[in-house]
Design an enzyme around this catalytic site. Structure first.
Site, PDB file in Angstrom:
ATOM      1  N   ASP A  80      -4.294 -10.729   8.045  1.00 16.38           N
ATOM      2  CA  ASP A  80      -3.749 -11.310   6.705  1.00 16.38           C
ATOM      3  C   ASP A  80      -4.777 -12.670   6.698  1.00 16.38           C
ATOM      4  O   ASP A  80      -4.446 -13.610   7.087  1.00 16.38           O
ATOM      5  CB  ASP A  80      -2.579 -11.765   6.141  1.00 16.38           C
ATOM      6  CG  ASP A  80      -1.883 -11.945   4.724  1.00 16.38           C
ATOM      7  OD1 ASP A  80      -3.345 -12.260   4.163  1.00 16.38           O
ATOM      8  OD2 ASP A  80      -1.046 -11.668   4.353  1.00 16.38           O
ATOM      9  N   ALA A  89       3.831   1.136   0.683  1.00 15.33           N
ATOM     10  CA  ALA A  89       3.529  -0.385  -0.279  1.00 15.33           C
ATOM     11  C   ALA A  89       3.204   0.488  -1.330  1.00 15.33           C
ATOM     12  O   ALA A  89       3.909   0.586  -2.965  1.00 15.33           O
ATOM     13  CB  ALA A  89       1.839  -1.243   0.248  1.00 15.33           C
ATOM     14  N   ARG A  90       1.519   0.799  -1.652  1.00 16.01           N
ATOM     15  CA  ARG A  90       1.282   1.412  -3.021  1.00 16.01           C
ATOM     16  C   ARG A  90       0.284   2.681  -2.291  1.00 16.01           C
ATOM     17  O   ARG A  90      -0.514   3.071  -1.210  1.00 16.01           O
ATOM     18  CB  ARG A  90      -0.047   0.375  -3.463  1.00 16.01           C
ATOM     19  CG  ARG A  90       1.043  -0.924  -4.184  1.00 16.01           C
ATOM     20  CD  ARG A  90       1.742  -0.186  -5.488  1.00 16.01           C
ATOM     21  NE  ARG A  90       2.061  -1.482  -5.839  1.00 16.01           N
ATOM     22  CZ  ARG A  90       3.300  -1.934  -5.784  1.00 16.01           C
ATOM     23  NH1 ARG A  90       4.053  -1.036  -4.940  1.00 16.01           N
ATOM     24  NH2 ARG A  90       3.645  -2.891  -6.292  1.00 16.01           N
ATOM     25  N   ASP A 121       5.271   7.347   1.970  1.00 19.40           N
ATOM     26  CA  ASP A 121       6.288   6.961   0.507  1.00 19.40           C
ATOM     27  C   ASP A 121       5.681   7.034  -0.658  1.00 19.40           C
ATOM     28  O   ASP A 121       6.501   7.369  -1.207  1.00 19.40           O
ATOM     29  CB  ASP A 121       7.412   5.685   1.149  1.00 19.40           C
ATOM     30  CG  ASP A 121       8.169   4.864   0.265  1.00 19.40           C
ATOM     31  OD1 ASP A 121       8.463   6.308  -0.092  1.00 19.40           O
ATOM     32  OD2 ASP A 121       8.164   4.415  -1.171  1.00 19.40           O
ATOM     33  N   HIS A 170       8.859   8.347  -3.089  1.00 24.22           N
ATOM     34  CA  HIS A 170       8.793   6.564  -3.495  1.00 24.22           C
ATOM     35  C   HIS A 170       9.972   5.962  -3.717  1.00 24.22           C
ATOM     36  O   HIS A 170      10.453   6.213  -4.650  1.00 24.22           O
ATOM     37  CB  HIS A 170       7.867   6.072  -4.521  1.00 24.22           C
ATOM     38  CG  HIS A 170       6.602   4.800  -5.217  1.00 24.22           C
ATOM     39  ND1 HIS A 170       6.014   5.192  -6.315  1.00 24.22           N
ATOM     40  CD2 HIS A 170       7.678   3.824  -4.704  1.00 24.22           C
ATOM     41  CE1 HIS A 170       5.817   3.524  -6.423  1.00 24.22           C
ATOM     42  NE2 HIS A 170       6.556   3.361  -5.412  1.00 24.22           N
ATOM     43  N   ALA A 206      12.347   1.274  -3.451  1.00 26.58           N
ATOM     44  CA  ALA A 206      13.640   0.584  -4.239  1.00 26.58           C
ATOM     45  C   ALA A 206      14.750   1.343  -4.524  1.00 26.58           C
ATOM     46  O   ALA A 206      15.487   0.890  -4.715  1.00 26.58           O
ATOM     47  CB  ALA A 206      13.016  -0.228  -5.218  1.00 26.58           C
ATOM     48  N   GLU A 244       1.074   9.805  -8.709  1.00 29.48           N
ATOM     49  CA  GLU A 244       2.455  10.730  -8.785  1.00 29.48           C
ATOM     50  C   GLU A 244       3.471  11.231  -9.989  1.00 29.48           C
ATOM     51  O   GLU A 244       2.775  10.597 -11.127  1.00 29.48           O
ATOM     52  CB  GLU A 244       3.299   9.574  -7.955  1.00 29.48           C
ATOM     53  CG  GLU A 244       3.768   9.235  -6.565  1.00 29.48           C
ATOM     54  CD  GLU A 244       4.092   7.738  -6.100  1.00 29.48           C
ATOM     55  OE1 GLU A 244       4.633   7.125  -7.240  1.00 29.48           O
ATOM     56  OE2 GLU A 244       3.707   7.301  -5.264  1.00 29.48           O
TER      57      GLU A 244
END
Length: 448
Positions: A187, A247-248, A272, A295, A298, A277
């Site tokens: 990072d 993540a995305r 995921d 997805h 959450a 989508e």
């Protein structure tokens, strides 16, 4: 008078502020709204989205999720709206610029599903290493008992490459370390000590990540991270690597991922999220060395409770004018801020964003000095510069409300100074950004 000012005036004098819930949130959040006698609460999650436009015409606050697009039609219909709370992390379905033009504050709930996303990542990692979903299906659905078919791999001793060492990535690393894995963090926007203080390795060389046994990604989706792992990067990976993405969608190039899973270069993948989508007909679903979920980052009862209650709390505070937590934008009331200030604010933010892209290194300090009339707005300038400088690394996690706190948390020193007006120009601003890299000092001057 701006729309926001009109809304505040109307709510303060003639009626209770109206909060409209446009999408389903946890009942605990609904109860918070229902039981507060200082607001008018309307539940509109079950009505047609066209009919919703009539309901929000008199709303002061709207709570939305992914099912409601806050687009031109929504914004135009919401005549009194002063704030939108996106109950979740992503704001892809919210026209932030359009809201800003109308003085509507946009907020989200950025940390409510952190643990859910972290634990789902670990679930995918374990599932890939032990092929658990496939052995489960073999026994439960096909009624075959064949132990010798399902030899997996242990996580102990494997090197995990973590791309993005923020709120979620760092927690994944901590849990993986408990499995006695070796952790390598990448990072470029954090201090190396954030990883090394946890007994982990840190690198600024992306190729180091490509040599890991397992790679997981936890970054925002932007121009820099889209297709971050493509054919060229996958070719450099070790044979039999395992890739995780909770993540995305689109952070891994999906065509390259398919090709390398099919060839066996990538032994297994846990995915995921997808670029588009719902992904019910995606080619990746035809492979037998991938674990997928729709997805679910959450999707825990705890995170839904957190999202619902935090969104409700933000809505109540916004309705009462107490605070606008996690705001993405900062509506400027031109009756209070002179017109000449706004261009300086916008230019300062864009220049700081450019500086962060030029030198992809942790920022150590930001200093702003000003001369002339603009010096009266140094604090506002600092907020905009901080957001611009940190957006490159933090994406949606940095906003005008939390900028100062996030900078402090990351060890970024913020300093501003009003100077005597010795310039021939009416206004002068100097922005100095210092990074960890050698020669990482960027100095910008604006005159008018």
């Amino acid at each position: 008078m701006s729309k926001q000012a009109e809304a505040v005036s109307a709510t303060d004098v003639s009626r209770k502020p109206k909060v409209v819930v446009c999408d389903h949130i946890h009942q605990a959040g609904l109860d918070m709204l229902k039981n507060d006698d200082q607001i008018e609460y309307i539940f509109a999650a079950d009505i047609d989205k066209v009919a919703l436009l009539d309901v929000i015409a008199t709303a002061d606050i709207a709570i939305t999720r992914s099912s409601t697009d806050v687009d031109d039609k929504f914004i135009s219909a919401a005549k009194n709206l002063k704030a939108v709370i996106r109950a979740g992390v992503g704001v892809d379905n919210v026209d932030i610029e359009g809201c800003s033009k109308e003085g509507i504050i946009v907020m989200n709930v950025p940390t409510a599903n952190t643990i859910a996303a972290v634990e789902l990542t670990m679930t995918h990692m374990l599932s890939c290493m032990r092929m658990f979903p496939y052995s489960h299906d073999h026994l439960k659905n096909q009624r075959i008992w064949k132990r010798e078919k399902w030899y997996g791999y242990e996580m102990k001793g494997k090197k995990l490459g973590v791309i993005g060492f923020g709120n979620i990535g760092s927690r994944v690393a901590i849990r993986a370390k408990a499995f006695e894995m070796d952790i390598l963090a990448y990072d470029p926007y954090i201090s190396s000590s954030k990883a090394t203080d946890l007994g982990m390795e840190y690198t600024t060389n992306f190729d180091d990540i490509l040599s890991c046994d397992i790679i997981t990604i936890h970054t925002p989706k932007n121009q820099e991270t889209l297709n971050m792992l493509d054919e060229a990067e996958m070719a450099k990976m070790k044979d039999g690597v395992v890739l995780i993405n909770c993540a995305r969608g689109g952070l891994y190039n999906e065509e390259a991922l398919f090709n390398n899973l099919k060839s066996g270069k990538i032994r297994f993948a846990g995915i995921d999220v997808f670029n588009k989508e719902p992904a019910i007909n995606h080619p990746l679903l035809d492979l037998d060395n991938i674990v997928v979920s729709p997805h679910l980052g959450a999707n825990t009862f705890e995170s839904q409770y957190n999202i619902g209650t935090q969104a409700a709390a933000q809505a109540l505070n916004a309705a009462k004018g107490i605070e606008f937590k996690n705001a993405f934008n900062l509506p400027i009331d031109e009756n209070k801020i002179p017109a000449f200030v706004k261009p300086f604010l916008e230019l300062s933010q864009k220049t700081a964003f450019l500086a962060a892209q030029i030198n992809k290194s942790p920022i150590k300090s930001i200093k702003i000095s000003a001369q002339g009339d603009i010096a009266a707005y140094l604090k506002s300038l600092m907020t905009f510069v901080t957001v611009g400088a940190l957006t490159e690394s933090l994406g949606d996690n940095i906003n005008y409300v939390n900028a100062e706190f996030v900078a402090k948390d990351r060890g970024v020193l913020l300093d501003f100074e009003e100077e005597a007006n010795t310039s021939i120009y009416k206004n002068k601003i100097t922005v100095k950004i210092t990074t960890e890299k050698r020669y990482g000092v960027y100095l910008f001057n604006y005159f008018c």
